[in-house]
Design an enzyme around this catalytic site. Structure first.
Site, PDB file in Angstrom:
ATOM      1  N   ASP A  37       0.830  -1.222   0.000  1.00  0.00           N
ATOM      2  CA  ASP A  37       0.000   0.000   0.000  1.00  0.00           C
ATOM      3  C   ASP A  37       0.862   1.268   0.000  1.00  0.00           C
ATOM      4  O   ASP A  37       0.346   2.376   0.079  1.00  0.00           O
ATOM      5  CB  ASP A  37      -0.984  -0.002   1.186  1.00  0.00           C
ATOM      6  CG  ASP A  37      -0.284   0.125   2.534  1.00  0.00           C
ATOM      7  OD1 ASP A  37       0.970   0.149   2.587  1.00  0.00           O
ATOM      8  OD2 ASP A  37      -0.991   0.191   3.565  1.00  0.00           O
ATOM      9  N   GLU A 276      12.600  13.689  24.910  1.00  0.00           N
ATOM     10  CA  GLU A 276      12.933  14.689  23.880  1.00  0.00           C
ATOM     11  C   GLU A 276      12.637  16.067  24.463  1.00  0.00           C
ATOM     12  O   GLU A 276      11.518  16.323  24.910  1.00  0.00           O
ATOM     13  CB  GLU A 276      12.093  14.441  22.629  1.00  0.00           C
ATOM     14  CG  GLU A 276      12.536  15.335  21.482  1.00  0.00           C
ATOM     15  CD  GLU A 276      11.447  15.678  20.490  1.00  0.00           C
ATOM     16  OE1 GLU A 276      11.771  15.998  19.345  1.00  0.00           O
ATOM     17  OE2 GLU A 276      10.242  15.645  20.869  1.00  0.00           O
ATOM     18  N   HIS A 349      14.013  11.608  12.635  1.00  0.00           N
ATOM     19  CA  HIS A 349      12.953  11.864  11.643  1.00  0.00           C
ATOM     20  C   HIS A 349      12.592  13.331  11.510  1.00  0.00           C
ATOM     21  O   HIS A 349      11.787  13.684  10.656  1.00  0.00           O
ATOM     22  CB  HIS A 349      11.720  11.047  12.035  1.00  0.00           C
ATOM     23  CG  HIS A 349      11.134  11.525  13.335  1.00  0.00           C
ATOM     24  ND1 HIS A 349      11.794  11.380  14.552  1.00  0.00           N
ATOM     25  CD2 HIS A 349       9.996  12.179  13.614  1.00  0.00           C
ATOM     26  CE1 HIS A 349      11.054  11.910  15.502  1.00  0.00           C
ATOM     27  NE2 HIS A 349       9.962  12.404  14.964  1.00  0.00           N
ATOM     28  N   ASP A 350      13.140  14.190  12.368  1.00  0.00           N
ATOM     29  CA  ASP A 350      12.844  15.632  12.304  1.00  0.00           C
ATOM     30  C   ASP A 350      14.000  16.431  11.729  1.00  0.00           C
ATOM     31  O   ASP A 350      13.892  17.660  11.585  1.00  0.00           O
ATOM     32  CB  ASP A 350      12.581  16.181  13.716  1.00  0.00           C
ATOM     33  CG  ASP A 350      11.307  15.642  14.320  1.00  0.00           C
ATOM     34  OD1 ASP A 350      10.386  15.300  13.559  1.00  0.00           O
ATOM     35  OD2 ASP A 350      11.235  15.559  15.564  1.00  0.00           O
TER      36      ASP A 350
END
Ligand code: NOJ
Length: 577
Positions: A37, A276, A349-350
């Site tokens: 997908d 974080e 991922h940032d």
């Protein structure tokens, strides 16, 4: 160097087992898709565990996989007790967890509790009326005095959201505003309310009872706010800076201690907690991570990843100097000392891809990726590898705004263009710093969709997967992947890596990053040229043995001087007996 079986973290009984561990972050959407997908999923992760086991990592941190409308790719949670159908089911999760444990690794969940999705039942109840029992679970305020709801400037404070625009959205049902530090679909929970805190702790216990090994806590230092909610001083854009009022608030240490008490005290097993914390200072980080205070094992600080932000913020690029990076990371090493503990990361991922940002993703791609990894991993702290970093994955060549997917970049683009900025200039900054760089699919092989999916990926595959991929690197002793393997093994096998102290060397050198680590009778010396020109430095390594380098033909040092090629890194060791 001979590779021995890693001393796996799961085999120790040390409460600080994570000192000799390495964490690997998976962004599930982009890791591996099993059903075509175009979106990564849990069975996809299971099918790639060999890659992680061979790499030698001890812990896997999964970015959010909970049920979510995906306004922020899962950092907007609508059900903390279920898996989003795009990722699989709870049965898939249990199977993954069993496989991870079977292989001697641990699994840590992302815990997103500064905010929920606006589609979470708690918020749906909360917004339904001013006297709903859950009204006070979120931050609701009337329009500013003298303003009608919806008037320009009527927001209760002048704060700007992390994702552009005001931090307040008017809810027509009750005519009041709710606070959201991120997207309008991410309302902030009110941690002042003890019921909220207990609901979060119960949920954490539920996941631990299911077998997870800990939590990476999303923006956890934003949960305690100044309840007076004062206006912020106007910044460059004229919008108020609310940061001093919503970050590291007055009750943050109290909340962390309470969470520790309610969730972890008396619980058997080896857990990992990492908070974080945007804007956290080293002074506060020492408090958060001092084991005697029972708060967190480690925090993610942001100082070094903000060095290339200009006065206008992250989309205002500013040149990054190696000397600033040294000064910043060196300060954290020194100040956390033996009381606190560092998390070591250059990407997630940032953040843009580390080889593109701190290294050279062209001519010196392999050498710069391995030099940066060498410097980072041998610091004092727990290293984090972000998926694809171990392959040297690079930033993506996004050609148009239509190729972007991230809410932060898209909001920024829209608002900047409306404000009259040149679209190409805005796109160029996004290409440089935008989060989508880290979110292109993991490059497993050179097939059309890089082995990530048989369908159409939700975000384009980086065209360089034809040569930059895991299959090409797995058996190549000179690959970035194999270099990461060796670094991880050093942490597992050498106590000086996990437990040694830290002394910066050549502190004033503009491009050479060098330091020593001592533990008992062993000294490790790490030296790397973080630039594209060869360099010669005054460093006496004659009494050391070369343990690791990132070049095949490294030149033997002459007395008291060391010549380094562009992006060359070396690790030396000596033992006094
Ligand atoms: C920090 C996360 O790392 C980021 O991806 C997310 O957008 C914000 N927190 C909001 O949850």
């Amino acid at each position: 160097m001979t590779l021995t079986q890693p001393d796996r973290a799961t085999t120790t009984n040390d409460p600080q087992w994570w000192k000799s561990a390495v964490v690997y972050q998976i962004y599930p959407r982009s890791f591996a898709d099993s059903n075509g997908d175009g979106i990564g999923d849990l069975p996809g992760i299971r099918s790639r565990l060999d890659h992680l086991q061979e790499l030698g990592v001890d812990v896997i941190w999964l970015s959010p996989i909970y049920r979510s409308p995906h306004a922020d790719n899962g950092y907007d949670i609508a059900d903390y007790h279920d898996i989003d159908p795009v990722f699989g089911s709870l049965a898939d999760f249990d199977a993954l967890l069993a496989d991870v444990h079977e292989r001697g690794m641990k699994l840590v969940m992302d815990l997103v509790v500064n905010h929920t999705s606006d589609e979470h039942p708690w918020f749906i109840e909360s917004r339904s009326s001013t006297d709903n029992p859950k009204r006070d679970w979120y931050w609701w305020r009337p329009a500013r005095d003298g303003f009608a709801p919806g008037d320009p400037g009527a927001e209760p404070t002048n704060w700007e959201s992390f994702f552009s625009g005001p931090t307040w959205t008017l809810d027509e049902t009750t005519g009041e505003y709710y606070l959201h530090l991120f997207d309008t679909k991410q309302p902030d929970l009110n941690w002042e309310n003890p019921e909220v805190r207990q609901a979060v702790y119960a949920m954490m216990r539920w996941w631990l009872d299911r077998g997870v090994d800990g939590f990476r806590m999303d923006v956890i230092n934003l949960i305690s706010k100044d309840t007076a909610l004062p206006d912020g001083a106007p910044g460059v854009s004229g919008v108020g800076n609310g940061f001093p009022y919503y970050a590291n608030g007055p009750r943050i240490h109290e909340f962390m201690q309470e969470m520790h008490r309610e969730v972890f005290d008396g619980r058997d097993g080896e857990h990992l907690t990492v908070g974080e914390m945007p804007g956290v200072t080293w002074q506060d980080a020492v408090l958060f991570t001092d084991p005697a205070r029972h708060e967190l094992d480690m925090v993610f600080q942001f100082e070094h990843v903000n060095l290339d932000h200009g006065p206008g913020g992250k989309f205002d690029p500013h040149p990054m100097r190696v000397s600033d990076l040294k000064a910043s990371l060196g300060r954290w090493q020194r100040e956390l000392g033996t009381t606190g503990w560092n998390s070591l990361y250059l990407s997630n991922h940032d953040q843009p891809r580390s080889v593109s940002r701190f290294g050279d993703d062209g001519l010196h791609w392999r050498e710069s990726a391995t030099a940066l990894a060498t410097v980072l991993h041998l610091h004092r702290g727990t290293p984090y590898v972000y998926q694809g970093e171990e392959l040297g994955m690079t930033n993506a060549p996004f050609a148009t705004v239509g190729e972007l997917r991230d809410v932060e970049s898209l909001n920024h683009y829209r608002e900047s263009v409306i404000a009259g900025h040149e679209p190409d200039t805005v796109l160029s900054a996004i290409r440089h710093i935008g989060r989508d760089n880290a979110r292109t699919p993991v490059q497993w092989d050179d097939s059309p969709q890089a082995g990530f999916t048989t369908g159409i990926p939700w975000i384009g595959v980086n065209p360089n997967h034809t040569w930059l991929n895991a299959a090409a690197q797995r058996d190549d002793p000179a690959s970035i992947y194999q270099h990461y393997r060796r670094l991880i093994e050093l942490r597992h096998t050498l106590p000086v890596v996990a437990h040694g102290d830290f002394t910066m060397l050549l502190a004033d050198h503009p491009t050479v990053y060098a330091y020593e680590r001592h533990h008992e009778d062993t000294t490790l010396l790490v030296v790397a040229n973080l630039a594209g020109d060869a360099v010669d430095v005054e460093l006496d390594v004659e009494s050391y043995d070369l343990l690791l380098s990132n070049t095949e033909d490294c030149v033997a040092p002459s007395a008291e001087r060391l010549a380094l090629d562009p992006w060359e890194a070396r690790v030396y060791i000596t033992t006094s007996s």
